[in-house]
Design a protein around this motif. Sequence first.
Motif, PDB file in Angstrom:
ATOM      1  N   VAL A   6     -54.119   0.460 -16.812  1.00  0.00           N
ATOM      2  CA  VAL A   6     -54.785   0.302 -18.106  1.00  0.00           C
ATOM      3  C   VAL A   6     -56.296   0.441 -17.947  1.00  0.00           C
ATOM      4  O   VAL A   6     -56.967   1.123 -18.735  1.00  0.00           O
ATOM      5  CB  VAL A   6     -54.435  -1.059 -18.732  1.00  0.00           C
ATOM      6  CG1 VAL A   6     -55.148  -1.220 -20.073  1.00  0.00           C
ATOM      7  CG2 VAL A   6     -52.935  -1.201 -18.912  1.00  0.00           C
ATOM      8  N   ALA A   9     -57.192   4.024 -17.390  1.00  0.00           N
ATOM      9  CA  ALA A   9     -57.012   4.822 -18.606  1.00  0.00           C
ATOM     10  C   ALA A   9     -58.205   4.660 -19.544  1.00  0.00           C
ATOM     11  O   ALA A   9     -58.627   5.625 -20.201  1.00  0.00           O
ATOM     12  CB  ALA A   9     -55.722   4.421 -19.306  1.00  0.00           C
ATOM     13  N   TYR A  31     -50.804   5.858 -15.798  1.00  0.00           N
ATOM     14  CA  TYR A  31     -49.625   4.992 -15.831  1.00  0.00           C
ATOM     15  C   TYR A  31     -48.376   5.658 -15.257  1.00  0.00           C
ATOM     16  O   TYR A  31     -47.667   5.061 -14.434  1.00  0.00           O
ATOM     17  CB  TYR A  31     -49.359   4.531 -17.265  1.00  0.00           C
ATOM     18  CG  TYR A  31     -48.116   3.698 -17.386  1.00  0.00           C
ATOM     19  CD1 TYR A  31     -48.102   2.383 -16.928  1.00  0.00           C
ATOM     20  CD2 TYR A  31     -46.939   4.223 -17.925  1.00  0.00           C
ATOM     21  CE1 TYR A  31     -46.951   1.619 -17.005  1.00  0.00           C
ATOM     22  CE2 TYR A  31     -45.793   3.463 -18.014  1.00  0.00           C
ATOM     23  CZ  TYR A  31     -45.802   2.167 -17.552  1.00  0.00           C
ATOM     24  OH  TYR A  31     -44.665   1.402 -17.618  1.00  0.00           O
ATOM     25  N   THR A 301     -51.374   0.810 -22.060  1.00  0.00           N
ATOM     26  CA  THR A 301     -52.001   2.093 -21.731  1.00  0.00           C
ATOM     27  C   THR A 301     -52.024   3.005 -22.940  1.00  0.00           C
ATOM     28  O   THR A 301     -53.039   3.665 -23.222  1.00  0.00           O
ATOM     29  CB  THR A 301     -51.240   2.786 -20.575  1.00  0.00           C
ATOM     30  OG1 THR A 301     -51.154   1.889 -19.463  1.00  0.00           O
ATOM     31  CG2 THR A 301     -51.965   4.052 -20.143  1.00  0.00           C
TER      32      THR A 301
END
Length: 340
Positions: A6, A9, A31, A301
Amino acid sequence: MGEEAVAFAIIIAPLMVRLGYDGITTVMVTYVATQIGFATSWMNPFSVAVAQGIAGIPVLSGMQARMVMWVVFTLIGIAFTMLYASRIKASPTLSFSYKSDDYFRNQDVGEQSSRWNLGDTLVILTVIASMAWVVWGVVVHAWYIPEIASQFFTMGFIVGIIGVIFRLNSMTTNDIAVAFKDGASIMLAPALLVGCAKGVLLILGGGSTDESSVLNSILNGAGVAISGLPDVVAAWLMYVFQSIFNFFVTSGSGQAALTMPLLAPLADIAGVTRQVAVLAFQLGDGFTNIIVPTSASLMATLGVCRIDWGDWAKFCWRFIVLLFVLSSFVVVGAHLAGFA
């Protein structure tokens, strides 16, 4: 390392869109990459080691075969991602996340004066040190979401203080609070979905193995059905069952604790080695994390990349089918080869 994806991202999503790709590419390189590694790992302490320990076979045994499997699936994931990214680069409007990517496209891209001082260096060093610290904690001390979240919160707080002290982008203490509020607002929708997903597990009776519940009835029924089938079919159905069961319990160690005490002895009855039963578990548990909406790290994500789960499902179902077919061949092939 699914939860840690996460943070990556958040950083990579704007860059990907500006380079001509899309938010879906961001999810693939962050992810999805972690889940391919998670599902095919030869040394995963949360799935392989736990499942083998419960099944009563040497922990991390079968390492050589799993190393080959990891290399093959990783290369497949890279190839799929590269092919998709090249197609989106050529025709951006083909992306399922084209509309939601407008958020990143419309961000201010005005030129700013270049600068690099001690404050910037300290910020970068803080981020690097925090990432290394989290990796160490996960590997050595089995940190999970509460510990990881506290480390990222601390990292953000320290970086904010550095920004205020060195006046990076004219940052003030109020800017720290505003940035935290904006970040929390992005995660609100994924957090609500995660709560709903947890509710599914609670409605089915929770994760206890010593109480009567709908979930344990499902486990028992699946076990009875598998035990009376030919060995090849039983091996494959173990994989199918673990894939479906992962919708209800996305935790690798949690699913192992619930399913392996039942499926390990059933494997003996069905003529399937316990090593194959563990293999069916790790592949079924790992790959379906890429699509099930009950996965906290997936929804988080998608949330930071501003992608609706429906749009993500429209894109990734082909990839999931590919992984399912290949995994089926792996499980059946391992059984026929006597993988033990």
